[in-house]
Design a protein around this motif. Structure first.
Motif, short mmCIF file in Angstrom:
data_model
loop_
_atom_site.label_atom_id
_atom_site.label_comp_id
_atom_site.label_asym_id
_atom_site.label_seq_id
_atom_site.Cartn_x
_atom_site.Cartn_y
_atom_site.Cartn_z
N ALA A 118 10.74 -5.20 -29.10
CA ALA A 118 11.10 -4.40 -30.26
C ALA A 118 11.11 -2.97 -29.06
O ALA A 118 12.00 -2.09 -29.50
N ALA A 119 10.86 -2.73 -28.41
CA ALA A 119 10.61 -1.62 -28.00
C ALA A 119 9.54 -1.69 -25.72
O ALA A 119 8.25 -2.59 -25.54
N ILE A 120 9.86 -0.46 -24.96
CA ILE A 120 8.53 -1.53 -24.04
C ILE A 120 7.89 0.70 -24.06
O ILE A 120 9.07 1.35 -24.04
N THR A 121 7.09 0.88 -23.58
CA THR A 121 5.93 2.20 -23.33
C THR A 121 5.35 2.16 -22.17
O THR A 121 5.34 0.82 -21.76
N PHE A 122 5.28 2.79 -22.18
CA PHE A 122 4.54 3.32 -20.26
C PHE A 122 3.11 4.40 -20.42
O PHE A 122 3.34 5.37 -21.41
N SER A 123 2.20 4.31 -19.91
CA SER A 123 0.74 5.51 -19.24
C SER A 123 0.75 4.69 -17.77
O SER A 123 1.37 4.26 -16.93
N GLY A 124 0.50 5.78 -16.99
CA GLY A 124 0.88 6.05 -15.64
C GLY A 124 -0.26 6.88 -15.22
O GLY A 124 -0.37 7.81 -15.83
N GLN A 125 -0.52 7.20 -13.59
CA GLN A 125 -1.65 8.05 -13.18
C GLN A 125 -0.72 9.24 -13.74
O GLN A 125 0.48 9.30 -13.04
N MET A 126 -1.35 10.12 -13.29
CA MET A 126 -0.44 11.32 -13.07
C MET A 126 -0.80 12.38 -12.07
O MET A 126 -1.46 11.52 -11.37
#
Length: 504
Positions: free
Chosen positions: A71-79
């Motif tokens: 239904a949706a694609i989401t992310f976290s990541g190194q900043m």
């Protein structure tokens, strides 16, 4: 069944999970990421971030997950990275990582010209060479061709992948807060600073709310990834923000620690504190809230180093080497050791800001055994955690701390931390995937599956099982004596860090 596909692109691994409406995760996958590292620099090839997402997605689809059910694609990541890309989202050069402090001279010039007080007032943070803003100036001065070819300086690893999926170059407020050039309260770029240093404002990505749909999977990206064209893609959130949500820490009075390759201790707060120069303030996805975060450059990497140096068989797989080390440390009596370890293997950002600081043992004797040295390494990181915790909070206000990240797999370390901090330690099951779960919360809010982040945290906590570690009063007293010696180490050794062999 609808799923939210959530990816967490870290320094050493990219992780992916599919999350159900009930906040249950399935098909957790992890793909290693490599770093191009020298003594003073740290870079990664952005395309390996995308390749990792492709591998994870391919595995999901190969076991029967239907693309139309995502239904949706989401992310976290190194900043805090500096990722120069063209208008088409292609990398101009390798990404300069958050741990890379090459722009120290540029940061010092910014501090001298703008003033520490103004920088703190606008950004809520200090200025140093690891931030994106001075890195951009470094590129401007040292690699002018790279600078001219760059259409946008992305901030987080997930920003690059989002650009590849949607064609949009964006970032979120939490990641943008690590650049050194975002107004913390307004959540906008400090354009007058960019202008002052000759940086075109349009070279900075658009700052969008973390839970906003910033685009859909394009036809071209769908062919490459296997996602259905038109699948909504959210802006996502920097890893510290995702970890905060995933740890179930959504309101004041709660605290957690993250132990990955690097680490941090963090609390939600409505106020900006000036307790320590190394303390960062990031935007919480909840309006009006910040995350006070004290970063540690040395966490899981210290354990990995100890395992490689003190393990009895360095040819073992990581899994068996870890089990062997845990067994050796379990059998050792921590109450009899006065050995200290200053854990600055990669310099440090908090509580001291010194990229040239190094690690060292104090108290080695002829009777010292390898397992005692391994324990000292873990104790040294735990003492560093205690030191930064005291910068952002009064420990007496807290009864427990949630511990997440790959380092929390060590039962020995978890007990050391409980004894060192004098707090109950809660370790959620599969805690290394909690940043991915925190990123999934953005989808829950956007799709209307939950009303707010606190509701998601409650749902996630209810679905989790926790392991508890209770501090041993006798060990806590022993560690208090060791800690008072530990905090004297850096001030005593700092002059040696400033003296290079070449200058002697």
């Amino acid at each position: 069944m609808p799923y939210i596909a959530s990816f967490d692109i870290g320094t050493t691994n990219a992780k992916g999970v599919l999350v159900t409406h009930e906040a249950k995760s399935i098909l957790e996958k992890s793909v290693p990421i490599t770093t191009i590292q020298t003594e003073h620099t740290a870079e990664q090839n952005p395309d390996q971030w995308l390749d990792a997402v492709l591998k994870i997605t391919k595995e999901w689809l190969s076991v029967g997950i239907r693309a139309k059910d995502i239904a949706a694609i989401t992310f976290s990541g190194q900043m805090q990275d500096c990722i120069p890309v063209t208008a088409e989202g292609e990398p101009v050069r390798p990404a300069i990582l958050y741990s890379d402090a090459r722009a120290g001279k540029q940061a010092e010039r910014i501090k001298d010209e703008l003033g520490t007080a103004l920088i703190r007032e606008k950004t809520g943070n200090h200025m140093d060479g690891t931030l994106t803003f001075p890195k951009i100036i470094w590129l401007q001065e040292q690699e002018p061709v790279t600078y001219e070819q760059t259409a946008s300086f992305l901030i987080s690893a997930k920003d690059y992948v989002i650009g590849k999926l949607t064609g949009r170059l964006v970032t979120d407020p939490t990641s943008a807060a690590t650049t050194g050039v975002m107004n913390l309260e307004k959540r906008t770029w400090q354009t007058d600073w960019l202008e002052r240093y000759g940086i075109a404002a349009d070279k900075m990505p658009e700052i969008c709310p973390a839970d906003e749909v910033v685009g859909q999977v394009t036809e071209q990206a769908a062919k490459k990834t296997g996602f259905a064209p038109g699948t909504p893609v959210l802006c996502g959130i920097g890893d510290a923000g995702a970890a905060t949500i995933g740890a179930g820490v959504s309101q004041q009075g709660e605290m957690y620690a993250y132990i990955g390759t690097t680490g941090w201790i963090a609390i939600p707060t409505k106020e900006v504190t000036y307790a320590g120069e190394g303390v960062f303030h990031l935007t919480h996805p909840e309006p009006g809230m910040h995350i006070a975060i004290a970063p540690l450059m040395n966490a899981g990497n210290a354990y990995k180093w100890a395992m490689s140096v003190f393990g009895t068989n360095t040819k073992m797989s990581d899994k068996f080497a870890f089990q062997e080390m845990e067994e050796q440390m379990q059998a050792s009596d921590r109450r009899t050791s006065n050995l200290l370890f200053l854990p600055y293997l990669n310099g440090e950002r908090c509580p001291v800001q010194n990229p040239d600081a190094t690690a060292c043992f104090i108290g080695i004797k002829a009777t010292t055994k390898r397992e005692e040295m391994c324990i000292a390494v873990l104790e040294g990181v735990a003492m560093g955690m205690k030191q930064v915790m005291e910068l952002i909070s009064d420990a007496s206000d807290y009864k427990r701390i949630t511990l997440i990240g790959g380092g929390s797999k060590s039962k020995v370390w978890n007990q050391i931390i409980a004894d060192m901090l004098g707090l109950e330690v809660l370790v959620p099951e599969e805690s290394q995937y909690l940043p991915s779960m925190g990123a999934a919360a953005l989808g829950f809010i956007n799709l209307g599956w939950d009303s707010d982040y606190q509701a998601f945290s409650q749902r996630l906590t209810a679905a989790q099982t926790f392991e508890r570690y209770i501090p041993d009063p006798a060990m806590s007293e022993h560690y208090e004596h060791k800690y008072r010696r530990y905090i004297k180490l850096y001030p005593a050794l700092e002059p040696l860090f400033e003296t290079s062999l070449d200058s002697e």
